[in-house]
Design an enzyme around this catalytic site. Structure first.
Site, PDB file in Angstrom:
ATOM      1  N   THR A  32      27.483  55.593  66.173  1.00  9.78           N
ATOM      2  CA  THR A  32      26.990  54.757  67.292  1.00  9.78           C
ATOM      3  C   THR A  32      26.460  55.623  68.440  1.00  9.78           C
ATOM      4  OG1 THR A  32      29.180  54.512  68.365  1.00  9.78           O
ATOM      5  CG2 THR A  32      28.613  52.921  66.668  1.00  9.78           C
TER       6      THR A  32
ATOM      7  N   TYR B 220      26.832  57.174  80.125  1.00  7.30           N
ATOM      8  CA  TYR B 220      26.466  58.118  79.059  1.00  7.30           C
ATOM      9  C   TYR B 220      25.423  59.121  79.542  1.00  7.30           C
ATOM     10  CZ  TYR B 220      29.289  55.217  76.123  1.00  7.30           C
ATOM     11  OH  TYR B 220      30.364  54.545  75.604  1.00  7.30           O
TER      12      TYR B 220
ATOM     13  N   SER C 125      24.610  52.014  71.361  1.00  8.73           N
ATOM     14  CA  SER C 125      24.928  50.588  71.190  1.00  8.73           C
ATOM     15  C   SER C 125      26.029  50.435  70.156  1.00  8.73           C
ATOM     16  CB  SER C 125      23.691  49.844  70.710  1.00  8.73           C
ATOM     17  OG  SER C 125      22.684  50.044  71.631  1.00  8.73           O
ATOM     18  N   HIS C 126      27.224  50.832  70.558  1.00 10.65           N
ATOM     19  CA  HIS C 126      28.332  50.870  69.585  1.00 10.65           C
ATOM     20  C   HIS C 126      28.458  49.575  68.774  1.00 10.65           C
ATOM     21  CE1 HIS C 126      29.518  54.339  71.903  1.00 10.65           C
ATOM     22  NE2 HIS C 126      29.710  53.608  72.970  1.00 10.65           N
ATOM     23  N   ASP C 127      28.787  48.505  69.492  1.00  9.25           N
ATOM     24  CA  ASP C 127      29.238  47.291  68.801  1.00  9.25           C
ATOM     25  C   ASP C 127      28.139  46.592  67.999  1.00  9.25           C
ATOM     26  OD1 ASP C 127      31.722  47.753  69.783  1.00  9.25           O
ATOM     27  OD2 ASP C 127      31.535  46.377  71.474  1.00  9.25           O
TER      28      ASP C 127
END
Ligand code: RIB
Ligand code: CA
Length: 318
Positions: free
Chosen positions: A195, A230, A241-243
């Protein structure tokens, strides 16, 4: 009438990147979200639950039930993320308060009810600590065979954000992660190593905003706020955009390179408690239990995000 969409329960801790992930899921024609269940993590359970309600209202889907989950992990306390997500968890955006109320059942009970009442298997998208799902599985093991897949953002190959190599969702509740990894349910895992490279660049945010209207601007602003940390603290050139990775995989799996590995949770290490240990060369000879995301096609991912915002923005303007 039965539809052919994949039935989904969305367990999350919104959370700016959870907010975008939820948008992707709602904009997809392939996914039917039966409920949103909340967990503390990025912020308190009060905030994540209210944010889930308000986000669904903002996305025009306050018909989807929201059920409150756990305030704490199975052991100890969560390390929360106000430094990334702002005090309330959704940056500086002021959403209108939803007229909807949270569901009367708690998350683990609603998860059980939906699974047991469904005549088809259900996928769980997990974008926060895994406490609710671990509780549901522990209290009601009969649900295990009704879970199609857990598509989760959590863990990591080699980098961390709450410890040197410990990722927040997996490491905030190591016992819960251990329960999920060892219960036999199919898992697709999107860890921090992946991610971190699935970034939305500032030019992509501008393009999203250029769709026009407050809806698109708000989404661009979610990304811009999340990006601050970040950029300033880690020197990233885009917003990770981790999720959304755990959702994008269900919409277009070709975005990701996935490989099967055995993954376990370190419950005891002095420096590594909460770390996911991925057996890349099958040294332990343990059976693979995870379809593990190795890398992503950033451009294809960003295109999916853009298309999703465009689609929902258009729908809501009608
Ligand atoms: O480590 C990233 C994860 O932690 C994301 O799910 C983010 O929303 C936070 O919960
Ligand atoms: Ca999250």
């Amino acid at each position: 009438m039965k539809n052919n969409k994949r039935k989904v329960i969305f367990d999350c801790d919104p959370g700016l990147d959870d907010a975008l992930a939820l948008l992707l899921a709602l904009a997809s024609d392939n996914l039917d979200i039966l409920a949103v269940t909340t967990i503390a993590g990025n912020t308190t359970i009060e905030n994540t639950t209210q944010n889930a309600l308000d986000l669904l209202y903002f996305y025009g889907r306050s018909d989807i039930p929201v059920s409150r989950g756990n305030a704490n992990p199975l052991l100890g306390n969560f390390s929360m993320g106000a430094h990334v997500h702002g005090k309330r968890g959704i940056g500086s955006v002021e959403l209108k308060s939803s007229p909807a109320q949270e569901h009367s059942l708690r998350a683990h009970d609603l998860i059980r009810k939906l699974l047991m009442e469904s005549d088809e298997k259900i996928t769980i998208i997990a974008t926060g600590p895994l406490t609710n799902i671990a509780l549901a599985i522990t209290l009601y093991p009969e649900i295990i065979e009704k879970i199609e897949l857990i598509s989760m953002m959590g863990g990591s190959l080699n980098v961390g954000n709450i410890g040197a190599a410990t990722e927040a969702n997996a490491g905030n509740d190591p016992e819960a992660t251990h329960i999920i990894l060892s219960c036999g349910v199919p898992i697709a895992m999107f860890g921090l190593h992946l991610t971190y490279t699935t970034q939305i660049y500032p030019k992509d945010m501008d393009r999203i905003e250029s769709i026009g209207g407050t809806f698109a601007k708000t989404i661009a602003d979610f990304n811009r706020f999340h990006f601050q940390f970040y950029k300033n603290e880690l020197g990233f050139k885009g917003d990770p955009s981790h999720d959304s990775c755990a959702v994008a995989y269900l919409i277009n799996p070709d975005i990701f390179t996935m490989e099967e590995y055995n993954v376990v949770m370190d419950l005891d290490g002095k420096y590594s408690r909460g770390q996911t240990i991925v057996d890349l060369y099958n040294v332990t000879q343990r059976k693979p239990n995870v379809l593990f995301g190795m890398k992503s096609n950033r451009e294809a991912f960003v295109e999916l995000v853009y298309d999703s915002v465009l689609k929902l923005s258009y729908k809501l303007s009608k």
